[in-house]
Write a protein that holds these residues in place. Structure first.
Motif, PDB file in Angstrom:
ATOM      1  N   ASP A  35       0.831  -1.208   0.000  1.00 53.46           N
ATOM      2  CA  ASP A  35       0.000   0.000   0.000  1.00 53.46           C
ATOM      3  C   ASP A  35       0.864   1.256   0.000  1.00 53.46           C
ATOM      4  O   ASP A  35       0.576   2.215  -0.712  1.00 53.46           O
ATOM      5  N   LEU A  36       1.920   1.241   0.792  1.00 57.73           N
ATOM      6  CA  LEU A  36       2.820   2.390   0.858  1.00 57.73           C
ATOM      7  C   LEU A  36       3.510   2.620  -0.488  1.00 57.73           C
ATOM      8  O   LEU A  36       3.635   3.743  -0.953  1.00 57.73           O
ATOM      9  N   ARG A  37       3.919   1.545  -1.131  1.00 58.64           N
ATOM     10  CA  ARG A  37       4.572   1.646  -2.435  1.00 58.64           C
ATOM     11  C   ARG A  37       3.626   2.253  -3.461  1.00 58.64           C
ATOM     12  O   ARG A  37       4.011   3.129  -4.246  1.00 58.64           O
ATOM     13  N   ILE A  38       2.384   1.835  -3.455  1.00 61.04           N
ATOM     14  CA  ILE A  38       1.390   2.374  -4.389  1.00 61.04           C
ATOM     15  C   ILE A  38       1.171   3.863  -4.118  1.00 61.04           C
ATOM     16  O   ILE A  38       1.126   4.677  -5.049  1.00 61.04           O
ATOM     17  N   SER A  39       1.069   4.212  -2.847  1.00 57.19           N
ATOM     18  CA  SER A  39       0.878   5.616  -2.474  1.00 57.19           C
ATOM     19  C   SER A  39       2.058   6.477  -2.925  1.00 57.19           C
ATOM     20  O   SER A  39       1.870   7.563  -3.471  1.00 57.19           O
ATOM     21  N   LEU A  40       3.272   5.995  -2.690  1.00 53.28           N
ATOM     22  CA  LEU A  40       4.460   6.747  -3.096  1.00 53.28           C
ATOM     23  C   LEU A  40       4.543   6.877  -4.616  1.00 53.28           C
ATOM     24  O   LEU A  40       4.930   7.926  -5.129  1.00 53.28           O
ATOM     25  N   ASN A  41       4.187   5.834  -5.330  1.00 50.76           N
ATOM     26  CA  ASN A  41       4.196   5.898  -6.794  1.00 50.76           C
ATOM     27  C   ASN A  41       3.208   6.946  -7.306  1.00 50.76           C
ATOM     28  O   ASN A  41       3.527   7.702  -8.225  1.00 50.76           O
ATOM     29  N   LYS A  42       2.020   6.995  -6.706  1.00 53.00           N
ATOM     30  CA  LYS A  42       1.034   7.997  -7.116  1.00 53.00           C
ATOM     31  C   LYS A  42       1.540   9.405  -6.830  1.00 53.00           C
ATOM     32  O   LYS A  42       1.387  10.307  -7.652  1.00 53.00           O
ATOM     33  N   GLU A  43       2.155   9.584  -5.663  1.00 54.20           N
ATOM     34  CA  GLU A  43       2.682  10.904  -5.291  1.00 54.20           C
ATOM     35  C   GLU A  43       3.788  11.343  -6.247  1.00 54.20           C
ATOM     36  O   GLU A  43       3.810  12.488  -6.704  1.00 54.20           O
ATOM     37  N   SER A  46       2.362  12.286  -9.615  1.00 57.42           N
ATOM     38  CA  SER A  46       1.747  13.608  -9.549  1.00 57.42           C
ATOM     39  C   SER A  46       2.807  14.702  -9.640  1.00 57.42           C
ATOM     40  O   SER A  46       2.627  15.698 -10.355  1.00 57.42           O
TER      41      SER A  46
END
Length: 91
Positions: A35-43, A46
């Motif tokens: 989940d953290l990896r997905i969040s960081l990738n989205k950030e 952006s």
């Protein structure tokens, strides 16, 4: 008929429990890091998109300045009297 467990059996049982707990912890950590990896990738995506938009805006401004300069230099080369007039007015 419960026979007492030997020390070796107790130790094996404790190690088995520890192993099971570590397996459970591993799956929880994997999900959490996923989940953290997905969040960081989205950030990061952006941030890259924002930078690309800013760069595009700057490139467009540079193109406008270059075009204006090119048009101005064409007008000056076509009419040398206008260039002399500009120099006289500027002085």
């Amino acid at each position: 008929m419960n026979k007492p467990m030997s020390e070796k059996e107790k130790l094996v049982l404790m190690l088995t429990e520890i192993y099971d707990q570590l397996e459970e912890l591993d799956s929880v950590l994997e999900a959490s890091f996923s989940d953290l990896r997905i969040s960081l990738n989205k950030e990061e995506q952006s941030k890259i998109n924002d930078s690309a938009l800013k760069l595009s805006f700057i490139e467009n401004k540079i193109d406008q300045v270059n075009l204006a300069f090119f048009e101005n230099s064409l007008e000056s080369s076509k009419n040398p009297a206008a260039k002399r007039l500009e120099l006289e007015l500027g002085f």
